[in-house]
Scaffold this active site. Structure first.
Site, PDB file in Angstrom:
ATOM      1  CB  SER A  22      -0.933  -0.001   1.214  1.00 58.89           C
ATOM      2  OG  SER A  22      -0.180  -0.135   2.406  1.00 58.89           O
ATOM      3  CG  ASN A 109      -4.487  -4.487  12.546  1.00 60.54           C
ATOM      4  OD1 ASN A 109      -3.859  -4.437  11.489  1.00 60.54           O
ATOM      5  ND2 ASN A 109      -4.997  -5.601  13.030  1.00 60.54           N
ATOM      6  CB  THR A 154     -39.859  26.947  -9.723  1.00 62.60           C
ATOM      7  OG1 THR A 154     -41.016  27.372 -10.448  1.00 62.60           O
ATOM      8  CG2 THR A 154     -39.652  27.845  -8.507  1.00 62.60           C
ATOM      9  CG  HIS A 155     -41.035  23.273 -12.123  1.00 61.66           C
ATOM     10  ND1 HIS A 155     -41.257  21.961 -11.755  1.00 61.66           N
ATOM     11  CD2 HIS A 155     -41.670  24.032 -11.204  1.00 61.66           C
ATOM     12  CE1 HIS A 155     -42.020  21.938 -10.664  1.00 61.66           C
ATOM     13  NE2 HIS A 155     -42.275  23.183 -10.300  1.00 61.66           N
ATOM     14  CB  SER A 276     -13.687  24.911 -29.823  1.00 62.53           C
ATOM     15  OG  SER A 276     -13.692  24.033 -30.932  1.00 62.53           O
ATOM     16  CE  LYS A 282     -18.804  26.318 -28.166  1.00 60.48           C
ATOM     17  NZ  LYS A 282     -18.737  24.857 -28.329  1.00 60.48           N
ATOM     18  CG  ASN A 284     -16.243  25.529 -25.030  1.00 63.59           C
ATOM     19  OD1 ASN A 284     -17.294  26.002 -25.453  1.00 63.59           O
ATOM     20  ND2 ASN A 284     -15.422  24.802 -25.770  1.00 63.59           N
ATOM     21  CD  GLU A 289     -18.727  22.207 -20.172  1.00 58.92           C
ATOM     22  OE1 GLU A 289     -19.501  21.733 -20.986  1.00 58.92           O
ATOM     23  OE2 GLU A 289     -17.659  22.752 -20.494  1.00 58.92           O
ATOM     24  CE  LYS A 324      -4.222   3.551   4.260  1.00 60.14           C
ATOM     25  NZ  LYS A 324      -5.155   2.627   4.931  1.00 60.14           N
TER      26      LYS A 324
HETATM   27  N1  ARG Z   1      -1.556  -1.071   4.907  1.00 56.09           N
HETATM   28  C1  ARG Z   1      -2.506  -1.482   5.879  1.00 56.09           C
HETATM   29  C2  ARG Z   1      -3.780  -0.652   5.756  1.00 56.09           C
HETATM   30  O1  ARG Z   1      -3.745   0.348   5.166  1.00 56.09           O
HETATM   31  C3  ARG Z   1      -1.906  -1.331   7.240  1.00 56.09           C
HETATM   32  C4  ARG Z   1      -2.464  -2.267   8.249  1.00 56.09           C
HETATM   33  C5  ARG Z   1      -1.973  -3.643   7.987  1.00 56.09           C
HETATM   34  N2  ARG Z   1      -2.456  -4.557   8.943  1.00 56.09           N
HETATM   35  C6  ARG Z   1      -2.403  -5.854   8.760  1.00 56.09           C
HETATM   36  N3  ARG Z   1      -2.905  -6.602   9.709  1.00 56.09           N
HETATM   37  N4  ARG Z   1      -1.865  -6.372   7.701  1.00 56.09           N
HETATM   38  O2  ARG Z   1      -4.800  -1.031   6.257  1.00 56.09           O
END
Ligand code: ARG
Length: 453
Positions: A22, A109, A154-155, A276, A282, A284, A289, A324
């Site tokens: 990760s 964790n 409205t609408h 454009s 144009k 834009n 958007e 994340k």
């Molecule tokens: N990279 C993991 C995450 O974002 C970290 C926690 C990993 N925990 C584990 N028991 N492998 O959740």
């Protein structure tokens, strides 16, 4: 170096490694990871698990790693599975085997949940200042708009005349609610997971309340099982971001519409419009958007995380690693969009004549009904009479104000010569003077209240 090799006879399959890793995402929490580790080292020291020398050595090593992150000199190596591994690996390089004591009583964790919350606690203020910039622009435009009138819809059908300043402020308030939501979220982010261990709690006798305080959290989490898997704050963050995206999208939709030649209420400055490659004429509204488009992406990020969370068994599951990227992406999206929208609106040109010309006397049909109410006729009846007047005018291809007094009196004897005053849009606006209405005074009060907030 992996953090978990001892039990295994072979190394992880290369592709499985890539899937599992990760680092590309969580290296964004490097500073938070080091800060969390510094605080944990302090807790281990207080609990006599680290000697004075060990604590000093670990702290100095972590300080060095932090400085390397700050200066961009930190070098990742291919074996860094995640940011936690990278920091511990570097610490080992810097101070040797003592680094191995840092993870006592801690798990990735509780560590990752802590890092993520710390990251969010610093991200929210950035978002709030980006909001401020746009909100200030909206209020400035409302003040500049003065007595400019525009048609209200409205609408998407012409409804009643309104003040342009009232319209600008109608986009301020949703953003204010978004700000309040983000601000309120802080108290649910400010809960420390560290000291929950992998799931069951830490065997180290740490004062978690003091640990929370040292890291700037309001409290320590009350239940370790919940704490390592609670990602409500991430889902809430994404909801807040998505709601903001939707508000910006609605605003953008109106700007796209109102800058069209057909409406022509506004013109974008060249600095915030695009051309454009084919059609030389144009101009834009791409930035609006894109903002509208990104609201769709934000909805996807929110629903994606909710789907990840749904049905997970209790405590930590690796699915949670998916938490994340959407939060980072949502943050980046808002931080990219908010200043651009602020800039585009600050430099937009208003076309008061186009707005005024789009107000026709049919938009005062409600005022016509209200006129008869002032003559003592119940609104339900006056609504029918005014409706009939509209029908007669439409049939005769004239405006309501062009109907003769005789024609009005044929519909109701209560009509008198002063009826034509109701077709002045400013009069219509001035009548709407209760709190929140479109009258000049009412909008002035709104601005004052906003500025006093
Ligand atoms: N990279 C993991 C995450 O974002 C970290 C926690 C990993 N925990 C584990 N028991 N492998 O959740």
């Amino acid at each position: 170096m992996t953090l978990w090799g001892g039990r295994f006879s072979t190394k992880l399959n290369d592709q499985a490694w890539d899937l599992n890793s990760s680092l590309p995402v969580d290296q964004r929490m490097a500073i938070q990871d080091v800060d969390g580790s510094l605080a944990w080292a302090g807790a281990l020291h207080k609990a006599n698990i680290l000697s004075d020398e060990e604590y000093t050595s670990i702290s100095l090593g972590l300080d060095t790693a932090k400085a390397e992150f700050d200066s961009g000199e930190f070098l990742f190596v291919p074996s860094d599975e995640d940011i936690h591994t990278a920091v511990e690996r570097r610490l080992t390089e810097l101070i040797g085997v003592t680094a191995g004591k840092l993870h006592t009583g801690r798990s990735r964790n509780d560590q990752v949940a802590t890092d993520f919350r710390l990251w969010m606690l610093q991200a929210i203020p950035h978002l709030l200042s980006a909001f401020s910039l746009l909100q200030t622009t909206l209020v400035e435009q409302a003040e500049l708009a003065g007595e400019t009138l525009m048609p209200g819809y409205t609408h998407l059908q012409r409804a009643q005349p309104i003040l342009l300043s009232h319209w600008w402020l109608s986009h301020y308030h949703p953003l204010q609610r978004d700000r309040e939501r983000f601000t309120d979220l802080i108290k649910r982010v400010s809960i420390l997971p560290l000291g929950s261990g992998a799931l069951a709690g830490t065997p180290v006798p740490v004062d978690r309340a003091a640990l929370a305080e040292s890291l700037g959290f309001a409290v320590a989490s009350p239940n370790s099982l919940d704490s390592v898997s609670d990602r409500d704050f991430a889902a809430e963050f994404l909801f807040c971001a998505t709601m903001t995206g939707i508000h910006l999208s609605k605003l953008s939709e109106q700007i796209v519409l109102y800058t069209s030649t057909e409406f022509g209420f506004f013109e974008l400055s060249d600095a915030f419009s695009t051309g454009s490659s084919l059609m030389p004429q144009k101009k834009n509204p791409d930035v609006f958007e894109l903002t509208r488009g990104k609201a769709g992406t934000l909805i996807g990020l929110l629903t994606g995380l909710l789907a990840t969370l749904k049905g997970l068994p209790s405590t930590y599951d690796k699915d949670l690693q998916e938490d994340k990227a959407p939060v980072f992406m949502a943050t980046d999206t808002l931080l990219a969009v908010l200043p651009v929208i602020a800039g585009a609106l600050r430099t937009i040109t208003t076309k008061p004549e186009r707005m005024r010309n789009a107000i026709d006397s049919f938009m005062m049909a409600t005022d016509l009904a209200d006129y008869l109410v002032s003559k003592g006729i119940p609104f339900r009846e006056t609504h029918v009479i005014a409706g009939k007047a509209v029908r007669v005018a439409v049939e005769q291809h004239v405006q309501l104000e062009e109907l003769s007094l005789e024609a009005y009196q044929a519909l109701s004897p209560a009509f008198e010569a002063d009826v034509y005053q109701v077709f002045d849009p400013l009069k219509s606006i001035e009548k709407r003077n209760a709190i929140g209405g479109t009258s000049l005074q009412s909008v002035k009060n709104q601005i004052q209240q906003i500025k006093g907030d």
